[in-house]
Motif scaffolding. Structure first.
Motif, PDB file in Angstrom:
ATOM      1  N   HIS A 263       0.796  -1.229   0.000  1.00 46.36           N
ATOM      2  CA  HIS A 263       0.000   0.000   0.000  1.00 46.36           C
ATOM      3  C   HIS A 263       0.825   1.274   0.000  1.00 46.36           C
ATOM      4  O   HIS A 263       0.278   2.367   0.002  1.00 46.36           O
ATOM      5  N   GLY A 264       2.146   1.153   0.047  1.00 41.39           N
ATOM      6  CA  GLY A 264       2.985   2.352   0.024  1.00 41.39           C
ATOM      7  C   GLY A 264       3.226   2.911   1.416  1.00 41.39           C
ATOM      8  O   GLY A 264       2.545   2.552   2.382  1.00 41.39           O
ATOM      9  N   GLU A 265       4.218   3.821   1.488  1.00 38.12           N
ATOM     10  CA  GLU A 265       4.554   4.416   2.784  1.00 38.12           C
ATOM     11  C   GLU A 265       3.399   5.275   3.275  1.00 38.12           C
ATOM     12  O   GLU A 265       2.732   5.943   2.488  1.00 38.12           O
ATOM     13  N   MET A 266       3.141   5.232   4.572  1.00 36.40           N
ATOM     14  CA  MET A 266       2.043   6.038   5.108  1.00 36.40           C
ATOM     15  C   MET A 266       2.346   6.549   6.503  1.00 36.40           C
ATOM     16  O   MET A 266       3.336   6.172   7.112  1.00 36.40           O
ATOM     17  N   LYS A 267       1.461   7.428   6.980  1.00 37.34           N
ATOM     18  CA  LYS A 267       1.598   7.964   8.328  1.00 37.34           C
ATOM     19  C   LYS A 267       1.194   6.887   9.331  1.00 37.34           C
ATOM     20  O   LYS A 267       0.435   5.984   9.012  1.00 37.34           O
ATOM     21  N   ALA A 268       1.708   7.024  10.538  1.00 38.24           N
ATOM     22  CA  ALA A 268       1.352   6.050  11.566  1.00 38.24           C
ATOM     23  C   ALA A 268       1.449   6.700  12.930  1.00 38.24           C
ATOM     24  O   ALA A 268       1.993   7.797  13.078  1.00 38.24           O
ATOM     25  N   SER A 269       0.909   6.000  13.914  1.00 37.94           N
ATOM     26  CA  SER A 269       0.927   6.540  15.265  1.00 37.94           C
ATOM     27  C   SER A 269       1.062   5.396  16.269  1.00 37.94           C
ATOM     28  O   SER A 269       0.547   4.305  16.045  1.00 37.94           O
ATOM     29  N   ILE A 270       1.791   5.632  17.335  1.00 40.38           N
ATOM     30  CA  ILE A 270       1.822   4.659  18.438  1.00 40.38           C
ATOM     31  C   ILE A 270       0.972   5.246  19.561  1.00 40.38           C
ATOM     32  O   ILE A 270       1.273   6.320  20.088  1.00 40.38           O
ATOM     33  N   MET A 271      -0.128   4.538  19.883  1.00 41.84           N
ATOM     34  CA  MET A 271      -1.101   5.080  20.842  1.00 41.84           C
ATOM     35  C   MET A 271      -1.495   4.028  21.869  1.00 41.84           C
ATOM     36  O   MET A 271      -1.176   2.850  21.725  1.00 41.84           O
ATOM     37  N   ASP A 272      -2.223   4.497  22.894  1.00 41.57           N
ATOM     38  CA  ASP A 272      -2.669   3.584  23.944  1.00 41.57           C
ATOM     39  C   ASP A 272      -4.004   2.940  23.593  1.00 41.57           C
ATOM     40  O   ASP A 272      -4.388   1.935  24.179  1.00 41.57           O
ATOM     41  N   THR A 273      -4.748   3.551  22.678  1.00 37.03           N
ATOM     42  CA  THR A 273      -6.057   3.007  22.305  1.00 37.03           C
ATOM     43  C   THR A 273      -6.145   2.929  20.787  1.00 37.03           C
ATOM     44  O   THR A 273      -5.309   3.491  20.093  1.00 37.03           O
ATOM     45  N   HIS A 274      -7.181   2.239  20.315  1.00 38.22           N
ATOM     46  CA  HIS A 274      -7.382   2.269  18.872  1.00 38.22           C
ATOM     47  C   HIS A 274      -8.850   2.507  18.549  1.00 38.22           C
ATOM     48  O   HIS A 274      -9.436   1.898  17.686  1.00 38.22           O
ATOM     49  N   ASP A 275      -9.444   3.436  19.302  1.00 35.94           N
ATOM     50  CA  ASP A 275     -10.850   3.743  19.050  1.00 35.94           C
ATOM     51  C   ASP A 275     -10.989   4.718  17.874  1.00 35.94           C
ATOM     52  O   ASP A 275     -10.006   5.088  17.243  1.00 35.94           O
ATOM     53  N   GLU A 276     -12.232   5.120  17.633  1.00 32.94           N
ATOM     54  CA  GLU A 276     -12.495   5.944  16.463  1.00 32.94           C
ATOM     55  C   GLU A 276     -11.799   7.295  16.535  1.00 32.94           C
ATOM     56  O   GLU A 276     -11.318   7.829  15.544  1.00 32.94           O
ATOM     57  N   HIS A 277     -11.726   7.794  17.762  1.00 30.55           N
ATOM     58  CA  HIS A 277     -11.089   9.089  17.971  1.00 30.55           C
ATOM     59  C   HIS A 277      -9.623   9.039  17.508  1.00 30.55           C
ATOM     60  O   HIS A 277      -9.131   9.945  16.835  1.00 30.55           O
ATOM     61  N   ALA A 278      -8.955   7.934  17.882  1.00 30.04           N
ATOM     62  CA  ALA A 278      -7.563   7.764  17.492  1.00 30.04           C
ATOM     63  C   ALA A 278      -7.425   7.706  15.970  1.00 30.04           C
ATOM     64  O   ALA A 278      -6.520   8.301  15.386  1.00 30.04           O
ATOM     65  N   MET A 279      -8.369   7.004  15.342  1.00 26.85           N
ATOM     66  CA  MET A 279      -8.356   6.899  13.877  1.00 26.85           C
ATOM     67  C   MET A 279      -8.503   8.274  13.227  1.00 26.85           C
ATOM     68  O   MET A 279      -7.805   8.607  12.276  1.00 26.85           O
ATOM     69  N   ASP A 280      -9.438   9.058  13.772  1.00 26.31           N
ATOM     70  CA  ASP A 280      -9.655  10.394  13.218  1.00 26.31           C
ATOM     71  C   ASP A 280      -8.402  11.229  13.341  1.00 26.31           C
ATOM     72  O   ASP A 280      -8.018  11.967  12.434  1.00 26.31           O
ATOM     73  N   GLN A 281      -7.756  11.095  14.475  1.00 23.34           N
ATOM     74  CA  GLN A 281      -6.549  11.881  14.720  1.00 23.34           C
ATOM     75  C   GLN A 281      -5.474  11.588  13.680  1.00 23.34           C
ATOM     76  O   GLN A 281      -4.864  12.499  13.129  1.00 23.34           O
ATOM     77  N   ILE A 282      -5.252  10.302  13.456  1.00 25.52           N
ATOM     78  CA  ILE A 282      -4.177   9.944  12.527  1.00 25.52           C
ATOM     79  C   ILE A 282      -4.539  10.360  11.104  1.00 25.52           C
ATOM     80  O   ILE A 282      -3.682  10.776  10.327  1.00 25.52           O
ATOM     81  N   LYS A 283      -5.830  10.293  10.776  1.00 28.10           N
ATOM     82  CA  LYS A 283      -6.241  10.702   9.434  1.00 28.10           C
ATOM     83  C   LYS A 283      -6.070  12.199   9.239  1.00 28.10           C
ATOM     84  O   LYS A 283      -5.717  12.673   8.158  1.00 28.10           O
TER      85      LYS A 283
END
Lengths: 362, 173
Positions: free
Chosen positions: A121-141
């Motif tokens: 899928h190619g290089e992309m942004k990423a995050s190391i977080m304590d949760t993986h809820d929707e809020h976290a997804m929105d943040q990384i997007k």
């Protein structure tokens, strides 16, 4: 502590946290380095990056605390399969060392699945977080990666690396200390300057040669540096390494492209076109030069990657400009590329000699 | 005792650098001709030719030159009677790059130039050598030098090349 590596496309890789416990975000880069992890982590090239090492177990040969490529900058996070507790001098293990650098890490991640995913899928942004809820997804997007990576790592003030030999000005775009080590070994009297230094500022230092160093990010974010190169290249021998090479190419109307499979590996084969010699050298770049434009330019291709044919080095046909996209200073990786520095010194000396001859006659 | 002062890798690098310099100073290599002085100069010429071909995708002609009849340390040196051995390429109006392994007194190069002149009229003659060891006895200098090695006249420089000696190295004794 359970933590999550979350990718821009919503993929989640669970793992266990170590090192600093802060939340971190950045460009995810897959590194195939097996050794020299110390140098990769402290390499200013990795500014703004989360490094994922594909080697199943990191730090098996211990951590050598003498191996560092900068003291101020480091990557924004590390992703590993597992790590070893072994040490070189009984002092520090990989995880403790990462903790000491205050870098967040995540282990027990299926790094091979991760590498495969990125390859597809190619290089992309990423995050190391304590949760993986929707809020976290929105943040990384919503995350926008900063375009000023070079500004963060470049030295603000000029400083010397004194010696008695040729005077080399190094434009710091994210300089690795090993470049200075190689120049010191060759008695070069170097001065390191900020990436935004003007042509007049550099000329006032009266250099014998100029080096544009390696560095992070997209070269198209540095229009001022490109303009400076256009002025300086008429009068000085120039060596471009990594990002420096890309900038020099852009300054001469060549184009760059993003690699489908970026080169982040400490030992990849490169062929010297002229002699057919194969060198194993350290690669750390996501961009390369567009072949179509090199053909129409005044550059000749001097090095190519054996694995995928990527251009790895160019040279100007009649100006004293030479460039390599790989990292000749190694660190990490094999030292086959050191000859590039010898070649540059030869180039600088031959220009000096010609100038001397010209002054004598005029 | 012979002491190795240049190894194969450094020699390879020196030849590559000479090639880059030839490209750099000629702005187009279309009218170039390489003429190697027998024996090792010929191998130097061929190696430069193969590098130019790899880099620029142009094959330039290479000729071998035997200068023995033109040497000035032979007894019968009435040059008017010497019959030139024809080169197998045309050098008229070409830029000839003479190649040799060692540049020492300059007498070999003088002889080579005589030999060249007797078979044609080149536009320009340049000189590329692997080693310049100094002690010239004639006003001759090299345009492309692989390595400057300061020597005393008592010393000997011995160049070995893979094609004939099995390995690349330069020794001093």
């Amino acid at each position: 502590m359970k933590r999550y590596l979350i990718l821009e496309d919503g993929t989640v890789f669970p793992g266990e946290g170590f090192g600093s416990s802060i939340i971190t975000t950045g460009q995810l880069v897959i590194s195939n380095n097996r050794t020299g992890i110390e140098q990769s982590v402290t390499d200013p090239d990795t500014e703004g990056q989360i490094l994922a090492f594909t080697i199943p177990s990191v730090g098996n040969s211990g951590i050598n605390r003498d191996f560092y490529e900068s003291i101020n900058s480091q990557c924004k996070g590390v992703v590993i399969g597992s790590s070893s507790l072994s040490t070189v001098d009984g002092s520090v293990s990989f995880e403790n060392w990462i903790t000491g650098l205050k870098i967040p890490g995540i282990k027990n991640v299926d790094v091979r699945a991760l590498a495969k995913h990125i390859a597809e899928h190619g290089e992309m942004k990423a995050s190391i977080m304590d949760t993986h809820d929707e809020h976290a997804m929105d943040q990384i997007k919503a995350l926008v990666l900063p375009p000023d990576l070079v500004k963060r790592v470049s030295t603000r003030q000029s400083y010397p690396n004194p010696n008695m030999g040729l005077k080399i000005v190094i434009v710091d775009l994210g300089l690795k200390y090993s470049i200075l080590r190689q120049l010191s070994y060759r008695d070069c009297n170097s001065i390191i300057v900020n990436y935004n230094s003007t042509a007049e500022e550099i000329e006032s230092l009266h250099p014998d040669g100029i080096i544009y160093s390696n560095g992070p990010g997209n070269p198209e974010d540095l229009p001022r540096t490109i303009k400076t190169i256009q002025v300086l290249q008429k009068n000085y021998p120039i060596l471009g390494i990594g990002l420096g090479n890309l900038l020099i190419a852009l300054a001469n109307d060549c184009q760059i492209i993003r690699l489908k499979e970026p080169h982040h590996e400490s030992s990849l084969a490169v062929k010297e076109v002229a002699s057919g010699k194969i060198d194993f050298v350290n690669h750390n770049h996501s961009y390369t030069l567009d072949e179509k434009y090199i053909g129409g330019s005044d550059f000749i291709v001097t090095n190519v990657c054996v694995a995928d044919g990527t251009i790895e080095g160019i040279r100007h046909e009649y100006l004293p400009i030479m460039c390599v996209l790989f990292e000749p200073e190694a660190a990490p990786g094999p030292t086959d590329g050191y000859y590039v520095f010898d070649e540059f010194i030869d180039l600088v000396e031959s220009v000096k000699k010609q100038e001397g001859a010209r002054n004598q006659w005029n | 005792m012979a002491k190795e002062i240049i190894d194969g890798q450094t020699m390879t690098r020196a030849l590559t650098r000479i090639t880059y310099e030839i490209i750099e100073r000629n702005k187009g290599i279309d009218d170039l001709v390489l003429v190697g002085i027998k024996t090792r100069g010929v191998f130097v010429a061929h190696r430069i030719e193969s590098r130019l071909k790899q880099l620029e995708n142009i094959s330039i002609p290479v000729a071998e030159l035997d200068i023995t009849p033109y040497r000035d340390d032979h007894e019968a040196t009435d040059l008017t009677t010497v019959k030139a051995e024809p080169l197998d390429i045309d050098i008229n109006n070409k830029h000839v790059i003479l190649t040799d392994d060692v540049l020492y007194t300059g007498r070999t190069i003088r002889a080579a130039m005589d030999a060249l002149m007797s078979v044609g009229r080149p536009k320009k003659i340049s000189l590329a050598v692997l080693v310049d060891r100094g002690h010239r006895e004639l006003p001759i200098r090299a345009d492309f030098v692989g390595k400057n090695i300061p020597t005393s006249q008592k010393e000997k420089i011995k160049v070995s090349m893979k094609e004939i000696d099995g390995e690349d190295k330069i020794e001093i004794e």
